[in-house]
Design a protein around this motif. Structure first.
Motif, PDB file in Angstrom:
ATOM      1  N   LEU A   1     -27.672  16.752   0.998  1.00  0.00           N
ATOM      2  CA  LEU A   1     -28.202  17.473   2.316  1.00  0.00           C
ATOM      3  C   LEU A   1     -28.395  16.531   3.466  1.00  0.00           C
ATOM      4  CD1 LEU A   1     -30.109  20.607   1.127  1.00  0.00           C
ATOM      5  CD2 LEU A   1     -27.992  20.569   2.820  1.00  0.00           C
ATOM      6  N   VAL A   2     -29.449  15.453   2.963  1.00  0.00           N
ATOM      7  CA  VAL A   2     -29.804  14.516   4.094  1.00  0.00           C
ATOM      8  C   VAL A   2     -28.655  13.702   4.811  1.00  0.00           C
ATOM      9  CG1 VAL A   2     -31.084  12.346   4.512  1.00  0.00           C
ATOM     10  CG2 VAL A   2     -31.944  14.325   3.400  1.00  0.00           C
ATOM     11  N   LYS A   3     -27.836  13.089   3.810  1.00  0.00           N
ATOM     12  CA  LYS A   3     -26.563  12.523   4.137  1.00  0.00           C
ATOM     13  C   LYS A   3     -25.609  13.285   5.066  1.00  0.00           C
ATOM     14  CE  LYS A   3     -22.258  10.589   2.310  1.00  0.00           C
ATOM     15  NZ  LYS A   3     -21.404  10.237   1.298  1.00  0.00           N
ATOM     16  N   ASP A   4     -25.486  14.748   4.705  1.00  0.00           N
ATOM     17  CA  ASP A   4     -24.664  15.636   5.771  1.00  0.00           C
ATOM     18  C   ASP A   4     -25.142  15.996   6.979  1.00  0.00           C
ATOM     19  OD1 ASP A   4     -22.338  17.479   5.557  1.00  0.00           O
ATOM     20  OD2 ASP A   4     -23.685  18.711   5.827  1.00  0.00           O
ATOM     21  N   VAL A   5     -26.674  15.979   7.138  1.00  0.00           N
ATOM     22  CA  VAL A   5     -27.011  16.301   8.274  1.00  0.00           C
ATOM     23  C   VAL A   5     -27.271  15.085   9.230  1.00  0.00           C
ATOM     24  CG1 VAL A   5     -29.015  17.044   9.392  1.00  0.00           C
ATOM     25  CG2 VAL A   5     -28.194  18.548   7.550  1.00  0.00           C
ATOM     26  N   SER A   6     -27.400  14.057   8.335  1.00  0.00           N
ATOM     27  CA  SER A   6     -27.644  12.776   9.295  1.00  0.00           C
ATOM     28  C   SER A   6     -26.487  11.924   9.660  1.00  0.00           C
ATOM     29  CB  SER A   6     -28.487  11.693   8.451  1.00  0.00           C
ATOM     30  OG  SER A   6     -27.993  11.321   7.351  1.00  0.00           O
ATOM     31  N   GLY A   7     -25.278  12.213   8.771  1.00  0.00           N
ATOM     32  CA  GLY A   7     -24.051  11.510   8.891  1.00  0.00           C
ATOM     33  C   GLY A   7     -24.109  10.389   8.337  1.00  0.00           C
ATOM     34  N   SER A   8     -25.182   9.741   7.660  1.00  0.00           N
ATOM     35  CA  SER A   8     -25.268   8.446   7.086  1.00  0.00           C
ATOM     36  C   SER A   8     -25.639   8.364   5.623  1.00  0.00           C
ATOM     37  CB  SER A   8     -26.178   7.609   7.913  1.00  0.00           C
ATOM     38  OG  SER A   8     -26.630   6.362   7.393  1.00  0.00           O
ATOM     39  N   SER A   9     -24.980   7.667   4.883  1.00  0.00           N
ATOM     40  CA  SER A   9     -25.404   7.464   3.513  1.00  0.00           C
ATOM     41  C   SER A   9     -26.787   6.443   3.211  1.00  0.00           C
ATOM     42  CB  SER A   9     -24.369   6.452   2.609  1.00  0.00           C
ATOM     43  OG  SER A   9     -23.130   7.293   2.369  1.00  0.00           O
ATOM     44  N   GLY A  10     -27.128   5.729   4.547  1.00  0.00           N
ATOM     45  CA  GLY A  10     -28.305   5.035   4.282  1.00  0.00           C
ATOM     46  C   GLY A  10     -29.507   5.920   4.700  1.00  0.00           C
ATOM     47  N   TRP A  11     -29.358   7.245   4.977  1.00  0.00           N
ATOM     48  CA  TRP A  11     -30.413   8.057   4.984  1.00  0.00           C
ATOM     49  C   TRP A  11     -30.652   8.886   3.802  1.00  0.00           C
ATOM     50  CZ3 TRP A  11     -34.415   9.027   8.359  1.00  0.00           C
ATOM     51  CH2 TRP A  11     -34.246   8.233   9.815  1.00  0.00           C
ATOM     52  N   ALA A  12     -29.774   8.830   2.823  1.00  0.00           N
ATOM     53  CA  ALA A  12     -29.542   9.659   1.755  1.00  0.00           C
ATOM     54  C   ALA A  12     -30.790   9.404   0.898  1.00  0.00           C
ATOM     55  CB  ALA A  12     -28.522   9.512   0.908  1.00  0.00           C
ATOM     56  N   GLY A  13     -31.320   8.297   0.754  1.00  0.00           N
ATOM     57  CA  GLY A  13     -32.597   7.833  -0.001  1.00  0.00           C
ATOM     58  C   GLY A  13     -34.069   8.461   0.492  1.00  0.00           C
ATOM     59  N   MET A  14     -33.828   8.855   1.680  1.00  0.00           N
ATOM     60  CA  MET A  14     -35.091   9.683   2.280  1.00  0.00           C
ATOM     61  C   MET A  14     -35.405  10.869   1.456  1.00  0.00           C
ATOM     62  SD  MET A  14     -36.428   7.618   4.423  1.00  0.00           S
ATOM     63  CE  MET A  14     -37.871   8.921   4.978  1.00  0.00           C
ATOM     64  N   ALA A  15     -34.278  11.479   0.923  1.00  0.00           N
ATOM     65  CA  ALA A  15     -34.504  12.912   0.544  1.00  0.00           C
ATOM     66  C   ALA A  15     -35.592  12.747  -0.725  1.00  0.00           C
ATOM     67  CB  ALA A  15     -33.067  13.458  -0.214  1.00  0.00           C
ATOM     68  N   VAL A  16     -35.647  11.695  -1.522  1.00  0.00           N
ATOM     69  CA  VAL A  16     -36.225  11.634  -2.766  1.00  0.00           C
ATOM     70  C   VAL A  16     -37.472  10.932  -2.117  1.00  0.00           C
ATOM     71  CG1 VAL A  16     -36.777  10.235  -4.769  1.00  0.00           C
ATOM     72  CG2 VAL A  16     -34.485  11.316  -4.458  1.00  0.00           C
ATOM     73  N   VAL A  17     -37.644   9.999  -1.110  1.00  0.00           N
ATOM     74  CA  VAL A  17     -38.745   9.671  -0.747  1.00  0.00           C
ATOM     75  C   VAL A  17     -39.533  10.651  -0.114  1.00  0.00           C
ATOM     76  CG1 VAL A  17     -39.715   8.246   1.362  1.00  0.00           C
ATOM     77  CG2 VAL A  17     -37.668   7.501   0.138  1.00  0.00           C
ATOM     78  N   MET A  18     -39.068  11.660   0.645  1.00  0.00           N
ATOM     79  CA  MET A  18     -39.909  12.825   1.175  1.00  0.00           C
ATOM     80  C   MET A  18     -40.281  13.730   0.054  1.00  0.00           C
ATOM     81  SD  MET A  18     -40.037  11.862   4.489  1.00  0.00           S
ATOM     82  CE  MET A  18     -40.880  13.233   5.259  1.00  0.00           C
ATOM     83  N   LEU A  19     -39.617  13.879  -0.951  1.00  0.00           N
ATOM     84  CA  LEU A  19     -39.916  14.781  -2.055  1.00  0.00           C
ATOM     85  C   LEU A  19     -41.215  14.146  -3.015  1.00  0.00           C
ATOM     86  CD1 LEU A  19     -36.638  15.665  -3.677  1.00  0.00           C
ATOM     87  CD2 LEU A  19     -38.207  17.293  -2.744  1.00  0.00           C
ATOM     88  N   THR A  20     -41.202  12.654  -2.864  1.00  0.00           N
ATOM     89  CA  THR A  20     -42.254  11.925  -3.545  1.00  0.00           C
ATOM     90  C   THR A  20     -43.360  12.028  -2.980  1.00  0.00           C
ATOM     91  OG1 THR A  20     -40.874   9.915  -3.440  1.00  0.00           O
ATOM     92  CG2 THR A  20     -40.573  10.952  -5.458  1.00  0.00           C
TER      93      THR A  20
END
Length: 406
Positions: free
Chosen positions: A39-58
């Protein structure tokens, strides 16, 4: 002749209710883990942001850990756990809104709130041992952890059905599984509020812990308790760092959503399915030996995952082994921590342990995205392997001290 331990008559009911709640809540957590990064990758348009999903969850889990622990210390486990699940349901709703309006800040805020469900999930395992007999701490704890398996394995496989439901109600496909998360967390909160009676932490004799907050926990973080907390945090960082970027790694290599969902599902099965075995090993073989076993399995896992390349089978095997290593390390660490702390001080020290665990996971997820962007998935696994070294050193040092004292 040894006398059998006196079993609290409420203990079986408490473990049963907590296990039921974990099944329902596990559906929500599993569904969220499978699509959060996508979801983060899709909305942001960047794979670099994808790790932020788990960062925000944790980070969300870390942020809610001490407040929920303080509520438990003041009023008992039931209101604290129920609140955590209901906040997680609210977070799933915010995530759906963020996906619908394609807003990255709203999406990240929802993931942060979603993390409250993880805090409730983690604190449930400690609630299971508030009344457990001393020789059954690992088993009671692991039974509740094991119950997460059913829901957590089903959750990631709701990616496909979630997309169908999303289409039916006019939402983006990836937001569909979050509908299941919201429902699962809401039911978990209601079940906790209605059925978790008597409260695990409010003892029969009426004694309740009064100390609250990080300052109350710090004086107890020493010796075996400190080793346990570090082992739990480091093991969680290894697991989160590798798991967080696996869906992106697989998608970049052409894997379908169903295959990604199956991989995460088997990873979660590895985390939870063998937990009773890990609990029994901790009780009978020793928590320190079980932690060392877990670190060895984590090393094997990152080697298999890090050398998987385009192989969907190998990355799935690696992620499954990763879950097993996490299970051994975290369950044995939690048992060691519980046994090292007096009942009256447990909520705040256990809360501090979960805080450390989630902050370590957040840092692992954050660095994972950077490492993969700069040097690839293989390098990420090699870096994760390094985190096992200090854990092994601390546990071995503790064993030497114990042997010297004996």
């Amino acid at each position: 002749m040894e006398t059998a331990p006196v079993v609290d008559p409420a203990q079986r009911r408490i473990v049963t209710v907590l296990s039921l709640v974990q099944v329902v809540g596990g559906v929500g957590n599993g569904a969220g883990l499978a699509v959060g990064a996508l979801l983060v990758k899709d909305v942001s348009g960047s794979s670099g942001w994808a790790g932020m999903a788990v960062v925000m969850l944790t980070l969300g889990a870390a942020g809610f850990t001490m407040p929920l622990s303080s509520i438990a210390a003041r009023t008992g486990r039931r209101p604290a756990l129920a609140l955590g699940w209901l906040l997680g349901a609210s977070g799933a709703g915010v995530i759906i809104a963020g996906a619908e309006i394609e807003s990255l800040p709203v999406l990240l805020a929802g993931l942060l709130l979603f993390g409250a469900s993880t805090a409730a999930n983690l604190q449930s395992r400690f609630a299971a041992v508030d009344r457990a007999a001393p020789g059954q701490v690992g088993l009671a704890l692991s039974l509740v952890v094991w119950s997460t398996t059913v829901g957590a394995v089903i959750g990631p496989n709701l990616t496909g059905p979630g997309a169908t439901v999303a289409d039916a109600v006019g939402l983006p496909d990836l937001a569909g599984p979050m509908l299941f998360s919201a429902a699962g967390f809401a039911v978990a909160g209601l079940l906790t509020a209605l059925l978790l009676r008597p409260d695990p932490l409010i003892r029969v004799e009426g004694a309740k812990p009064a100390a609250r907050g990080v300052r109350a926990a710090l004086p107890h973080v020493r010796g075996r308790a400190a080793t346990a907390i570090f082992a739990i945090a480091a093991s969680h960082a290894v697991m989160v760092a590798v798991m967080a970027l696996t869906p992106v790694h697989m998608e970049d290599h052409g894997a379908s959503l169903n295959v990604i969902g199956l991989t995460i599902s088997l990873h979660i099965a590895g985390m939870f399915a063998l937990s009773p075995l890990m609990g029994v090993l901790s009780d009978r073989w020793g928590a320190d030996r079980t932690i060392l076993l877990g670190q060895s399995i984590l090393l094997l896992a990152v080697f298999v995952a890090g050398t998987s390349g385009h192989s969907e089978v190998q990355i799935t095997v690696g992620l499954t082994i990763l879950g097993i290593g996490w299970s051994a390390s975290v369950i044995a660490g939690a048992a060691m921590l519980t046994q090292a702390i007096a009942v009256v001080d447990r909520p705040v020290v256990q809360g501090f342990s979960d805080l450390s665990m989630n902050l370590a996971g957040a840092l692992g997820g954050l660095l994972a995205g950077i490492v993969v962007a700069l040097s690839g998935f293989g390098t990420l696994n090699a870096a994760a392997a390094v985190l096992t070294v200090p854990v092994i050193g601390l546990v071995l040092a503790g064993r030497r001290v114990a042997a010297a004292v004996a």
